[in-house]
Write a protein that holds these residues in place. Sequence first.
Motif, PDB file in Angstrom:
ATOM      1  N   ALA A 312       0.837  -1.211   0.000  1.00 47.03           N
ATOM      2  CA  ALA A 312       0.000   0.000   0.000  1.00 47.03           C
ATOM      3  C   ALA A 312       0.868   1.255   0.000  1.00 47.03           C
ATOM      4  N   THR A 313       1.991   1.201   0.721  1.00 50.21           N
ATOM      5  CA  THR A 313       2.900   2.357   0.791  1.00 50.21           C
ATOM      6  C   THR A 313       3.511   2.636  -0.579  1.00 50.21           C
ATOM      7  N   ILE A 314       3.941   1.574  -1.260  1.00 51.74           N
ATOM      8  CA  ILE A 314       4.548   1.752  -2.595  1.00 51.74           C
ATOM      9  C   ILE A 314       3.491   2.279  -3.579  1.00 51.74           C
ATOM     10  N   LEU A 315       2.275   1.762  -3.487  1.00 49.27           N
ATOM     11  CA  LEU A 315       1.207   2.263  -4.375  1.00 49.27           C
ATOM     12  C   LEU A 315       0.930   3.742  -4.090  1.00 49.27           C
ATOM     13  N   GLY A 316       1.005   4.125  -2.818  1.00 47.85           N
ATOM     14  CA  GLY A 316       0.812   5.527  -2.445  1.00 47.85           C
ATOM     15  C   GLY A 316       1.878   6.408  -3.089  1.00 47.85           C
ATOM     16  N   GLU A 317       3.107   5.885  -3.127  1.00 51.08           N
ATOM     17  CA  GLU A 317       4.204   6.642  -3.763  1.00 51.08           C
ATOM     18  C   GLU A 317       3.948   6.770  -5.270  1.00 51.08           C
ATOM     19  N   CYS A 318       3.432   5.677  -5.877  1.00 48.92           N
ATOM     20  CA  CYS A 318       3.117   5.716  -7.326  1.00 48.92           C
ATOM     21  C   CYS A 318       2.115   6.840  -7.595  1.00 48.92           C
ATOM     22  N   ARG A 319       1.089   6.907  -6.730  1.00 52.98           N
ATOM     23  CA  ARG A 319       0.051   7.922  -6.930  1.00 52.98           C
ATOM     24  C   ARG A 319       0.632   9.327  -6.751  1.00 52.98           C
ATOM     25  N   ALA A 320       1.408   9.485  -5.684  1.00 57.21           N
ATOM     26  CA  ALA A 320       1.987  10.809  -5.395  1.00 57.21           C
ATOM     27  C   ALA A 320       2.904  11.283  -6.520  1.00 57.21           C
ATOM     28  N   GLU A 321       3.515  10.313  -7.204  1.00 58.43           N
ATOM     29  CA  GLU A 321       4.434  10.684  -8.296  1.00 58.43           C
ATOM     30  C   GLU A 321       3.707  10.772  -9.630  1.00 58.43           C
ATOM     31  N   GLY A 322       2.401  10.803  -9.585  1.00 51.56           N
ATOM     32  CA  GLY A 322       1.623  11.022 -10.812  1.00 51.56           C
ATOM     33  C   GLY A 322       1.343   9.764 -11.606  1.00 51.56           C
ATOM     34  N   GLY A 323       1.357   8.621 -10.937  1.00 50.11           N
ATOM     35  CA  GLY A 323       0.917   7.393 -11.611  1.00 50.11           C
ATOM     36  C   GLY A 323       2.026   6.549 -12.195  1.00 50.11           C
ATOM     37  N   THR A 324       3.288   6.806 -11.797  1.00 48.21           N
ATOM     38  CA  THR A 324       4.379   5.984 -12.338  1.00 48.21           C
ATOM     39  C   THR A 324       4.260   4.551 -11.820  1.00 48.21           C
ATOM     40  N   SER A 325       4.815   3.613 -12.598  1.00 51.23           N
ATOM     41  CA  SER A 325       4.812   2.214 -12.183  1.00 51.23           C
ATOM     42  C   SER A 325       6.076   1.966 -11.358  1.00 51.23           C
ATOM     43  N   LYS A 326       5.942   1.182 -10.282  1.00 51.56           N
ATOM     44  CA  LYS A 326       7.106   0.917  -9.425  1.00 51.56           C
ATOM     45  C   LYS A 326       7.262  -0.575  -9.178  1.00 51.56           C
ATOM     46  N   GLU A 327       8.499  -0.978  -9.011  1.00 54.50           N
ATOM     47  CA  GLU A 327       8.743  -2.370  -8.611  1.00 54.50           C
ATOM     48  C   GLU A 327       8.391  -2.522  -7.137  1.00 54.50           C
ATOM     49  N   ILE A 328       7.880  -3.680  -6.781  1.00 57.06           N
ATOM     50  CA  ILE A 328       7.594  -3.956  -5.369  1.00 57.06           C
ATOM     51  C   ILE A 328       8.570  -5.049  -4.939  1.00 57.06           C
ATOM     52  N   THR A 329       9.572  -4.650  -4.191  1.00 51.47           N
ATOM     53  CA  THR A 329      10.559  -5.636  -3.752  1.00 51.47           C
ATOM     54  C   THR A 329      10.230  -6.028  -2.324  1.00 51.47           C
ATOM     55  N   LEU A 330       9.810  -7.269  -2.167  1.00 52.49           N
ATOM     56  CA  LEU A 330       9.409  -7.733  -0.834  1.00 52.49           C
ATOM     57  C   LEU A 330      10.534  -8.539  -0.205  1.00 52.49           C
ATOM     58  N   PRO A 331      10.754  -8.360   1.087  1.00 53.70           N
ATOM     59  CA  PRO A 331      11.797  -9.163   1.734  1.00 53.70           C
ATOM     60  C   PRO A 331      11.423 -10.642   1.787  1.00 53.70           C
ATOM     61  N   GLU A 332      12.411 -11.464   1.933  1.00 55.47           N
ATOM     62  CA  GLU A 332      12.184 -12.914   2.028  1.00 55.47           C
ATOM     63  C   GLU A 332      11.411 -13.250   3.299  1.00 55.47           C
ATOM     64  N   LYS A 333      10.451 -14.161   3.173  1.00 60.98           N
ATOM     65  CA  LYS A 333       9.641 -14.520   4.338  1.00 60.98           C
ATOM     66  C   LYS A 333      10.444 -15.402   5.305  1.00 60.98           C
ATOM     67  N   PRO A 334      10.555 -14.997   6.556  1.00 62.15           N
ATOM     68  CA  PRO A 334      11.303 -15.843   7.504  1.00 62.15           C
ATOM     69  C   PRO A 334      10.564 -17.163   7.764  1.00 62.15           C
ATOM     70  N   GLU A 335      11.319 -18.188   8.068  1.00 65.37           N
ATOM     71  CA  GLU A 335      10.758 -19.523   8.357  1.00 65.37           C
ATOM     72  C   GLU A 335       9.664 -19.436   9.436  1.00 65.37           C
ATOM     73  N   PHE A 336       9.877 -18.537  10.395  1.00 68.40           N
ATOM     74  CA  PHE A 336       8.938 -18.330  11.514  1.00 68.40           C
ATOM     75  C   PHE A 336       7.506 -18.102  11.016  1.00 68.40           C
ATOM     76  N   TYR A 337       7.347 -17.486   9.848  1.00 69.30           N
ATOM     77  CA  TYR A 337       6.001 -17.180   9.343  1.00 69.30           C
ATOM     78  C   TYR A 337       5.489 -18.185   8.316  1.00 69.30           C
ATOM     79  N   ASN A 338       6.234 -19.290   8.111  1.00 69.20           N
ATOM     80  CA  ASN A 338       5.747 -20.296   7.158  1.00 69.20           C
ATOM     81  C   ASN A 338       4.785 -21.254   7.816  1.00 69.20           C
TER      82      ASN A 338
END
Length: 338
Positions: A312-338
Motif C-alpha cells: 500500500a505504501t509503494i502504491l501511495g508513492e506511485c500515486r503521489a508521483e503522478g501514476g508511475t509504475s514501481k517495482e515492489i521488492t518484498l523481503p524474504e519470508k522468515p521460516e517463523f512465518y511459514n
Amino acid sequence: MKELQIGVVGLGAIGREHVKRLTERITGCRVVAVSEVNQEVGRKVAEQYGAKFYEDGEELINSPEVEAVMVTTWDPAHAQYVMASIKAGKYVFCEKPLATEVAECEEIIKAEEAFGKRIVQVGFMRRFDPGYVELKKTIEEGKIGLPLIVHACHRNMTHEATMTSEMSIKNSGVHEIDVLRWLLDDDYVSGQVVLPRQSSISAKEGLQDPQIMMLRTKKGICIDVEISQSSGYGYDIQCEVVGDLGTAKLPDPPRVITKTDCTKASGIMPGWETRFIEAYNIEMQDWVDTVLADETPHGASAWDGYMACLTATILGECRAEGGTSKEITLPEKPEFYN
Ligand code: NAP
C-alpha cells in the motif's frame, strides 16, 4: 468450560460491534475490560457489558485479568497496542491495517519473532468470508485453469470527512491487497495507480477519488482494482478472476429480488457491517477457539499485515508521483512465518 477473558482497546464503530459480537454471538469468551479515548463512550460501553473501564489502553493490556487483546482503535494507534501486547506475551487480534507505517510493521515482526511464538492476527476478515473461500477453492481446484487476470472493485457508499487519497489505499485498498494475495497464493512484483476523472460527489482537497490500483504478481497475474469512496448507491465489493479455461466471480450476498411496476430490484448492502457480518462472526469464533487452544492463529499474520502495508505504501508513492509504475521488492519470508 474455560472462557477467554478479552480486553478491547478502541470503541469506535467496529470496536462496539466486536464487543457486542464477542458478548452475544461468540462462544468461549467474555469481554472483561475496555478502553477508549472518548471516556464517556468508554464508560457507557463498560457499564453496558459489565466490563472494567481503563483510561489507558496499555494499562488494560497489562492487567492480569486480560488474557487476550483486541485492538480496534483508529489506524495510527494500532502498532503501539500490538507492541504492548507482544511485550505482555498476550495473543492480540488487531483490526486492519496492522500499522500505517512500514517501519512499525518491521518492529512488530522483529518483536514477535523475538518472543518466539505467533500471537498476532490481523483482522483481514475477507479470508473467512464464505464467498471468497469458495472462490479460492474454485481456483485451487483448477476449474478455471491458470488464473491470468483479476478485475476487482471496492466501492464505499460514502466516506468520513477525514478520508484522504493516501487512506483510500492504506485503509480501504489494503483489504484488496491482502485478500488477492491470499486468494492467488502469490506476491506482488510491481504496481501502479491510475487516476481517472475526479468524482464530483467526493470532490475535496486531498482526496483523489476514485483510484485504480494496478498490480502484477510473481506468477504474472495482472490485477486492476477500482477503489471508490463515494459510490452513492451502496457498499459494493466485486472480484472476478479470469483463467485460461474460464472465469470465477465472487457472489453478491443473497438479497430478495422484487418485481413490481415493471421493475425488477434487489438490495445492495449499505456497509461493511452487514456485507461481511458472516465473515466477522466466523473470523472471531476461529480466533477465540485457537487462542483458547493455544494454537497459532489461522487468520492473517503480522507478516501478511506487513506485506499489505508495504504494498500500500509503494502504491501511495506511485500515486503521489503522478501514476508511475514501481517495482515492489518484498523481503524474504522468515521460516517463523511459514
Ligand atoms: P471509528 O469509528 O472512527 O473509531 C476509531 C476509534 O479509535 C475511536 O473510538 C477513536 O476515539 C479511537 N482512537 C482515536 N485515537 C486513539 C488513540 N490515540 N488511542 C486509542 N484510541 C484512539 O473507526 P472504526 O470504523 O471503528 O475503525 C476502527 C479500526 O477498525 C480502524 O483501524 C479501521 O481500519 C478498522 N476497521 C476494520 C473494518 C474491517 O472490515 N475489518 C471495518 C471498519 C473498521 P474517538 O472516537 O474519540 O476519536
